[in-house]
Motif scaffolding. Structure first.
Motif, PDB file in Angstrom:
ATOM      1  N   ILE A 123       0.851  -1.187   0.000  1.00 22.98           N
ATOM      2  CA  ILE A 123       0.000   0.000   0.000  1.00 22.98           C
ATOM      3  C   ILE A 123       0.884   1.232   0.000  1.00 22.98           C
ATOM      4  CG2 ILE A 123      -1.947  -1.124   1.179  1.00 22.98           C
ATOM      5  CD1 ILE A 123      -1.118   0.364   3.755  1.00 22.98           C
ATOM      6  N   SER A 124       0.292   2.344  -0.398  1.00 28.45           N
ATOM      7  CA  SER A 124       0.994   3.624  -0.311  1.00 28.45           C
ATOM      8  C   SER A 124      -0.019   4.681   0.106  1.00 28.45           C
ATOM      9  CB  SER A 124       1.652   3.984  -1.641  1.00 28.45           C
ATOM     10  OG  SER A 124       0.680   4.169  -2.640  1.00 28.45           O
ATOM     11  N   ARG A 125       0.484   5.785   0.567  1.00 26.00           N
ATOM     12  CA  ARG A 125      -0.389   6.899   0.942  1.00 26.00           C
ATOM     13  C   ARG A 125      -0.972   7.495  -0.327  1.00 26.00           C
ATOM     14  NH1 ARG A 125      -1.238   7.489   5.984  1.00 26.00           N
ATOM     15  NH2 ARG A 125       0.374   6.834   7.435  1.00 26.00           N
ATOM     16  N   ALA A 126      -2.273   7.810  -0.279  1.00 28.23           N
ATOM     17  CA  ALA A 126      -2.955   8.326  -1.464  1.00 28.23           C
ATOM     18  C   ALA A 126      -3.350   9.782  -1.312  1.00 28.23           C
ATOM     19  CB  ALA A 126      -4.189   7.478  -1.760  1.00 28.23           C
ATOM     20  N   GLY A 127      -3.241  10.319  -0.109  1.00 29.40           N
ATOM     21  CA  GLY A 127      -3.654  11.696   0.107  1.00 29.40           C
ATOM     22  C   GLY A 127      -3.163  12.219   1.434  1.00 29.40           C
ATOM     23  N   GLU A 128      -3.770  13.289   1.845  1.00 28.15           N
ATOM     24  CA  GLU A 128      -3.351  13.999   3.055  1.00 28.15           C
ATOM     25  C   GLU A 128      -3.901  13.404   4.347  1.00 28.15           C
ATOM     26  OE1 GLU A 128      -1.214  16.660   3.115  1.00 28.15           O
ATOM     27  OE2 GLU A 128      -0.931  16.220   0.989  1.00 28.15           O
ATOM     28  N   SER A 129      -5.071  12.791   4.297  1.00 25.98           N
ATOM     29  CA  SER A 129      -5.674  12.303   5.538  1.00 25.98           C
ATOM     30  C   SER A 129      -4.909  11.101   6.087  1.00 25.98           C
ATOM     31  CB  SER A 129      -7.151  11.952   5.333  1.00 25.98           C
ATOM     32  OG  SER A 129      -7.285  10.748   4.620  1.00 25.98           O
ATOM     33  N   ALA A 130      -5.039  10.889   7.372  1.00 25.34           N
ATOM     34  CA  ALA A 130      -4.273   9.841   8.065  1.00 25.34           C
ATOM     35  C   ALA A 130      -4.601   8.434   7.572  1.00 25.34           C
ATOM     36  CB  ALA A 130      -4.527   9.936   9.569  1.00 25.34           C
ATOM     37  N   PHE A 131      -5.793   8.239   7.026  1.00 28.96           N
ATOM     38  CA  PHE A 131      -6.187   6.886   6.615  1.00 28.96           C
ATOM     39  C   PHE A 131      -6.535   6.846   5.126  1.00 28.96           C
ATOM     40  CE2 PHE A 131      -8.284   2.783   6.800  1.00 28.96           C
ATOM     41  CZ  PHE A 131      -7.512   2.132   7.733  1.00 28.96           C
ATOM     42  N   ASP A 132      -5.760   7.534   4.323  1.00 32.02           N
ATOM     43  CA  ASP A 132      -5.983   7.564   2.880  1.00 32.02           C
ATOM     44  C   ASP A 132      -4.899   6.732   2.210  1.00 32.02           C
ATOM     45  OD1 ASP A 132      -6.975   8.118   0.406  1.00 32.02           O
ATOM     46  OD2 ASP A 132      -6.545  10.265   0.464  1.00 32.02           O
ATOM     47  N   PHE A 133      -5.206   5.457   1.932  1.00 27.80           N
ATOM     48  CA  PHE A 133      -4.252   4.520   1.351  1.00 27.80           C
ATOM     49  C   PHE A 133      -4.794   3.965   0.043  1.00 27.80           C
ATOM     50  CE2 PHE A 133      -3.672   4.104   5.977  1.00 27.80           C
ATOM     51  CZ  PHE A 133      -2.331   4.431   6.079  1.00 27.80           C
ATOM     52  N   CYS A 134      -3.881   3.446  -0.780  1.00 27.77           N
ATOM     53  CA  CYS A 134      -4.266   2.727  -1.984  1.00 27.77           C
ATOM     54  C   CYS A 134      -3.329   1.540  -2.148  1.00 27.77           C
ATOM     55  CB  CYS A 134      -4.220   3.639  -3.210  1.00 27.77           C
ATOM     56  SG  CYS A 134      -2.582   4.316  -3.534  1.00 27.77           S
ATOM     57  N   LEU A 135      -3.784   0.556  -2.898  1.00 26.70           N
ATOM     58  CA  LEU A 135      -2.952  -0.607  -3.187  1.00 26.70           C
ATOM     59  C   LEU A 135      -1.964  -0.277  -4.292  1.00 26.70           C
ATOM     60  CD1 LEU A 135      -5.438  -3.626  -3.273  1.00 26.70           C
ATOM     61  CD2 LEU A 135      -3.800  -3.063  -1.497  1.00 26.70           C
ATOM     62  N   THR A 136      -0.812  -0.882  -4.225  1.00 24.89           N
ATOM     63  CA  THR A 136       0.172  -0.803  -5.302  1.00 24.89           C
ATOM     64  C   THR A 136       0.011  -2.059  -6.162  1.00 24.89           C
ATOM     65  OG1 THR A 136       1.825  -1.980  -4.011  1.00 24.89           O
ATOM     66  CG2 THR A 136       1.792   0.445  -3.813  1.00 24.89           C
ATOM     67  N   ASP A 137       0.745  -2.133  -7.256  1.00 21.70           N
ATOM     68  CA  ASP A 137       0.712  -3.350  -8.072  1.00 21.70           C
ATOM     69  C   ASP A 137       1.133  -4.566  -7.247  1.00 21.70           C
ATOM     70  OD1 ASP A 137      -0.178  -2.058 -10.370  1.00 21.70           O
ATOM     71  OD2 ASP A 137       1.857  -1.692 -11.113  1.00 21.70           O
ATOM     72  N   ALA A 138       2.153  -4.393  -6.406  1.00 21.14           N
ATOM     73  CA  ALA A 138       2.617  -5.499  -5.551  1.00 21.14           C
ATOM     74  C   ALA A 138       1.519  -5.910  -4.572  1.00 21.14           C
ATOM     75  CB  ALA A 138       3.877  -5.093  -4.790  1.00 21.14           C
ATOM     76  N   GLY A 139       0.769  -4.950  -4.063  1.00 18.60           N
ATOM     77  CA  GLY A 139      -0.332  -5.251  -3.155  1.00 18.60           C
ATOM     78  C   GLY A 139      -1.448  -6.002  -3.836  1.00 18.60           C
ATOM     79  N   ILE A 140      -1.764  -5.611  -5.057  1.00 16.40           N
ATOM     80  CA  ILE A 140      -2.800  -6.322  -5.812  1.00 16.40           C
ATOM     81  C   ILE A 140      -2.352  -7.752  -6.084  1.00 16.40           C
ATOM     82  CG2 ILE A 140      -3.981  -6.456  -8.047  1.00 16.40           C
ATOM     83  CD1 ILE A 140      -3.975  -3.367  -8.045  1.00 16.40           C
ATOM     84  N   ASP A 141      -1.113  -7.921  -6.550  1.00 16.55           N
ATOM     85  CA  ASP A 141      -0.616  -9.271  -6.841  1.00 16.55           C
ATOM     86  C   ASP A 141      -0.566 -10.134  -5.585  1.00 16.55           C
ATOM     87  OD1 ASP A 141      -0.340  -8.568  -9.501  1.00 16.55           O
ATOM     88  OD2 ASP A 141       1.823  -8.288  -9.400  1.00 16.55           O
ATOM     89  N   GLY A 142      -0.068  -9.576  -4.485  1.00 19.24           N
ATOM     90  CA  GLY A 142       0.028 -10.354  -3.245  1.00 19.24           C
ATOM     91  C   GLY A 142      -1.336 -10.729  -2.693  1.00 19.24           C
ATOM     92  N   ALA A 143      -2.252  -9.765  -2.625  1.00 17.37           N
ATOM     93  CA  ALA A 143      -3.588 -10.042  -2.087  1.00 17.37           C
ATOM     94  C   ALA A 143      -4.350 -11.021  -2.976  1.00 17.37           C
ATOM     95  CB  ALA A 143      -4.381  -8.741  -1.937  1.00 17.37           C
ATOM     96  N   THR A 144      -4.195 -10.884  -4.290  1.00 15.24           N
ATOM     97  CA  THR A 144      -4.872 -11.786  -5.223  1.00 15.24           C
ATOM     98  C   THR A 144      -4.332 -13.201  -5.087  1.00 15.24           C
ATOM     99  OG1 THR A 144      -5.232  -9.954  -6.757  1.00 15.24           O
ATOM    100  CG2 THR A 144      -5.441 -12.166  -7.653  1.00 15.24           C
ATOM    101  N   THR A 145      -3.008 -13.326  -5.004  1.00 15.72           N
ATOM    102  CA  THR A 145      -2.389 -14.644  -4.875  1.00 15.72           C
ATOM    103  C   THR A 145      -2.821 -15.339  -3.581  1.00 15.72           C
ATOM    104  OG1 THR A 145      -0.487 -13.964  -6.179  1.00 15.72           O
ATOM    105  CG2 THR A 145      -0.179 -15.862  -4.739  1.00 15.72           C
TER     106      THR A 145
END
Length: 130
Positions: A75-97
């Motif tokens: 995951i990486s930070r997606a914005g200014e708020s403390a809980f604003d995260f998004c998945l990275t390509d590695a996160g998508i691949d890992g979670a999917t696997t």
């Protein structure tokens, strides 16, 4: 390694001796919640975890899991708020696997649950960084 493309993530077929993506159950749950935009705040994440596991998580557990996901690059930070995260390509691949492996584990190798179909329903790309 061969893989199966599913909803933006690649389900990796592990070869003998290949390491599994490192993740605790809570790490995977948080990744899926972020990827599906199910928790836009810490309170919503606590509620989602409680619903899924029928027990609450502590703030220390949540903070540690998010730290592991950031460190691992899932995951990486997606914005200014403390809980604003998004998945990275590695996160998508890992979670999917890992999700695909859990589906096959629950199915006990019978093939009754269609892994690719169920993983497409997760649509982890929604929470992916643009």
């Amino acid at each position: 390694m061969e893989g199966l493309e599913v909803s933006g993530g690649e389900v990796i077929a592990f070869q003998k001796g290949d390491p599994f993506p490192a993740a605790e159950v809570l790490d995977l749950a948080i990744s899926v919640a972020i990827g599906r935009n199910l928790a836009a705040s810490e309170e919503e994440m606590f509620s989602r975890i409680h619903d899924w596991f029928l027990r609450p998580a502590s703030r220390a557990e949540l903070v540690a899991a998010i730290g592991r996901l950031l460190e691992r690059g899932w995951i990486s930070r997606a914005g200014e708020s403390a809980f604003d995260f998004c998945l990275t390509d590695a996160g998508i691949d890992g979670a999917t696997t890992l999700s695909g492996g859990m589906i096959r584990m629950i199915d006990r190798g019978r093939g009754h649950l269609k892994t690719a179909f169920l993983l497409q329903m997760l649509d982890l790309d929604k929470g992916k960084r643009s």
